[in-house]
Design a protein around this motif. Structure first.
Motif, PDB file in Angstrom:
ATOM      1  N   VAL A   1     -11.343   9.483  -6.990  1.00 37.39           N
ATOM      2  CA  VAL A   1     -12.279   9.766  -8.084  1.00 37.39           C
ATOM      3  C   VAL A   1     -13.430   8.753  -8.072  1.00 37.39           C
ATOM      4  O   VAL A   1     -14.596   9.111  -8.243  1.00 37.39           O
ATOM      5  CB  VAL A   1     -11.549   9.752  -9.455  1.00 37.39           C
ATOM      6  CG1 VAL A   1     -12.550   9.738 -10.606  1.00 37.39           C
ATOM      7  CG2 VAL A   1     -10.612  10.948  -9.573  1.00 37.39           C
TER       8      VAL A   1
ATOM      9  N   ARG B   1     -16.553  10.673  -7.288  1.00 39.07           N
ATOM     10  CA  ARG B   1     -17.002  11.041  -8.645  1.00 39.07           C
ATOM     11  C   ARG B   1     -16.694  12.511  -8.950  1.00 39.07           C
ATOM     12  O   ARG B   1     -17.465  13.199  -9.647  1.00 39.07           O
ATOM     13  CB  ARG B   1     -18.493  10.769  -8.822  1.00 39.07           C
ATOM     14  CG  ARG B   1     -18.818   9.290  -8.698  1.00 39.07           C
ATOM     15  CD  ARG B   1     -20.216   8.990  -9.191  1.00 39.07           C
ATOM     16  NE  ARG B   1     -20.387   7.572  -9.450  1.00 39.07           N
ATOM     17  CZ  ARG B   1     -21.223   7.090 -10.349  1.00 39.07           C
ATOM     18  NH1 ARG B   1     -21.967   7.891 -11.072  1.00 39.07           N
ATOM     19  NH2 ARG B   1     -21.334   5.795 -10.532  1.00 39.07           N
ATOM     20  N   ASP B   2     -15.584  12.974  -8.403  1.00 37.75           N
ATOM     21  CA  ASP B   2     -15.152  14.360  -8.576  1.00 37.75           C
ATOM     22  C   ASP B   2     -14.533  14.508  -9.975  1.00 37.75           C
ATOM     23  O   ASP B   2     -13.455  13.992 -10.247  1.00 37.75           O
ATOM     24  CB  ASP B   2     -14.122  14.668  -7.473  1.00 37.75           C
ATOM     25  CG  ASP B   2     -13.566  16.082  -7.558  1.00 37.75           C
ATOM     26  OD1 ASP B   2     -13.573  16.678  -8.656  1.00 37.75           O
ATOM     27  OD2 ASP B   2     -13.112  16.585  -6.519  1.00 37.75           O
ATOM     28  N   THR B   3     -15.245  15.222 -10.858  1.00 35.95           N
ATOM     29  CA  THR B   3     -14.793  15.303 -12.260  1.00 35.95           C
ATOM     30  C   THR B   3     -13.542  16.178 -12.396  1.00 35.95           C
ATOM     31  O   THR B   3     -12.733  15.951 -13.303  1.00 35.95           O
ATOM     32  CB  THR B   3     -15.906  15.850 -13.181  1.00 35.95           C
ATOM     33  OG1 THR B   3     -16.390  17.082 -12.620  1.00 35.95           O
ATOM     34  CG2 THR B   3     -17.044  14.857 -13.296  1.00 35.95           C
TER      35      THR B   3
ATOM     36  N   MET C   1     -11.069  16.268 -10.269  1.00 29.85           N
ATOM     37  CA  MET C   1      -9.933  15.399  -9.945  1.00 29.85           C
ATOM     38  C   MET C   1      -9.687  14.392 -11.076  1.00 29.85           C
ATOM     39  O   MET C   1      -8.538  14.056 -11.370  1.00 29.85           O
ATOM     40  CB  MET C   1     -10.144  14.670  -8.616  1.00 29.85           C
ATOM     41  CG  MET C   1      -8.826  14.075  -8.097  1.00 29.85           C
ATOM     42  SD  MET C   1      -9.012  13.133  -6.575  1.00 29.85           S
ATOM     43  CE  MET C   1      -9.289  14.440  -5.393  1.00 29.85           C
ATOM     44  N   ALA C   2     -10.772  13.943 -11.724  1.00 31.90           N
ATOM     45  CA  ALA C   2     -10.606  13.034 -12.866  1.00 31.90           C
ATOM     46  C   ALA C   2      -9.768  13.704 -13.955  1.00 31.90           C
ATOM     47  O   ALA C   2      -8.879  13.086 -14.544  1.00 31.90           O
ATOM     48  CB  ALA C   2     -11.970  12.611 -13.409  1.00 31.90           C
TER      49      ALA C   2
ATOM     50  N   ALA D   1     -10.034   7.074 -14.623  1.00 35.03           N
ATOM     51  CA  ALA D   1     -10.538   8.428 -14.331  1.00 35.03           C
ATOM     52  C   ALA D   1     -11.465   8.909 -15.451  1.00 35.03           C
ATOM     53  O   ALA D   1     -12.519   9.512 -15.190  1.00 35.03           O
ATOM     54  CB  ALA D   1      -9.367   9.392 -14.147  1.00 35.03           C
TER      55      ALA D   1
ATOM     56  N   TYR E   1     -15.382  10.085 -15.362  1.00 33.65           N
ATOM     57  CA  TYR E   1     -15.769  11.381 -15.935  1.00 33.65           C
ATOM     58  C   TYR E   1     -16.929  11.206 -16.911  1.00 33.65           C
ATOM     59  O   TYR E   1     -17.922  11.942 -16.880  1.00 33.65           O
ATOM     60  CB  TYR E   1     -14.560  12.016 -16.640  1.00 33.65           C
ATOM     61  CG  TYR E   1     -14.807  13.420 -17.135  1.00 33.65           C
ATOM     62  CD1 TYR E   1     -14.476  14.527 -16.356  1.00 33.65           C
ATOM     63  CD2 TYR E   1     -15.395  13.638 -18.379  1.00 33.65           C
ATOM     64  CE1 TYR E   1     -14.719  15.818 -16.806  1.00 33.65           C
ATOM     65  CE2 TYR E   1     -15.652  14.922 -18.834  1.00 33.65           C
ATOM     66  CZ  TYR E   1     -15.303  16.001 -18.055  1.00 33.65           C
ATOM     67  OH  TYR E   1     -15.556  17.268 -18.499  1.00 33.65           O
TER      68      TYR E   1
END
Lengths: 216, 216
Positions: A141, A145-147, A149-150, A204, A208
């Motif tokens: 994450v 910065r994959d929201t 996955m967050a 996380a 996000y």
């Protein structure tokens, strides 16, 4: 000017990379601590205990670097928020390292006995796996910065909470004659894993919020 | 220019005052939570649980204000360090509020029973008193920046650690037939008080470091 801007960008990237490095150190610690407490492995417990100082030093160095960047670069509001958030994430990660350290110390305290009785080995092994999974996801994450996955980190934390409830109810309903001392150890171990996962969720959620400007 | 500088100074003073206000809110919570858990007082427990949201909101507003000051004033290095430290202190204080909230939730969970059996009422009453004393000292340390008192917070935390050890050994050596469920409650309550005191020490140490530039 382009050169200076690029150096600043390198510094910001360096902060992200250090957060990922810190996450990797913490992941290694929680995996080793889990094995140590499940199998009464003293050498492994000692490794985790020794690594905690390195994790603390790494975090202090990172925070000092972030403050230095803020002082020198006087960042615009969005960069400032990202840098302040990075300091909060480093505090969460350092605390996750502390909790792995606490788990290892229980293993060491009870050695050569195993702190976890047979009847509770399975849920604690699963807690170790969930802690490892959450840590790896948190590293991803921070990098991507994959929201989505967050959000998934938050969902997977429910697994930890379920396991924690299972541990507590197994202790309460035990008929195998758990001692009060063992109940204390298991209560604290359960608490350490639960808090470890809470801090992973916190990291996380901070990513996000940085990306979206809102809380999920 | 003198006027602008003075407004900035007012803003810095306002941050300190807010930290003291936050400390006072947290102190009130831990005092009420301690009474609630010692006497199975549901109404008092509910007050603490309701106050936690206000503490969280107060901290978020304070942190947003601090970031805004950094962004607008581009403070010199020493002011920047003080502002970053203020954010770390607010995080410690917010966590102290969470721990008081956890204590109150144990009181609520066991109501109308008392979570603490007779045999452990004295050490838990003392833990409540030490938590209150440490909180009041922390408020004074923030206001006065008195480094002697900051060191005293650390010394008085030893009392909490002693009480915590006493609680654990009383549980283990108990012959009055404590249930495993009660042992779990008491282990967690002991842990909450211990962590509460740790965060109080953390705030005092941060002030000490700000004033002296070194750790004691």
């Amino acid at each position: 000017m382009a050169l200076i801007r690029s150096q600043y960008q390198d510094e910001l990237d360096g902060v992200s990379q250090s957060l990922v490095d810190l996450t990797n150190m913490v992941t290694t610690s929680v995996v080793k601590a889990s094995k140590a407490v499940q199998s009464a492995d003293l050498a492994l417990a000692e490794e985790v205990i020794a690594a905690d100082v390195k994790i603390d030093d790494f975090q202090h160095e990172l925070d000092a670097r972030i403050i230095d960047i803020i002082a020198r670069q006087q960042p615009v509001a969005s960069d400032l928020r990202a840098l302040v958030t990075a300091m909060r994430m480093s505090a969460d990660l350092e605390r996750m390292g502390d909790l792995a350290h606490h788990i290892a110390k229980v293993a060491r305290l009870r050695h050569p006995d195993c702190a976890i009785p047979e009847v509770l080995l399975l849920p604690f092994t699963e807690m170790g796996h969930v802690a490892e999974k959450l840590s790896i996801m948190v590293g991803n994450v921070i990098t991507t910065r994959d929201t989505d996955m967050a959000l998934q980190v938050e969902k997977d934390d429910d697994e930890m909470d379920d396991l924690h409830r299972k541990v507590i109810s197994t202790i309460i309903n035990d008929s195998s004659g758990l001692s009060l001392e063992t109940a204390i150890d298991l209560t604290l171990l359960g608490r350490y894993y639960e808090r470890y996962a809470d801090h992973a969720v916190s990291v996380a959620r901070r990513v996000y919020f940085l990306v979206t400007g809102t809380f999920a």
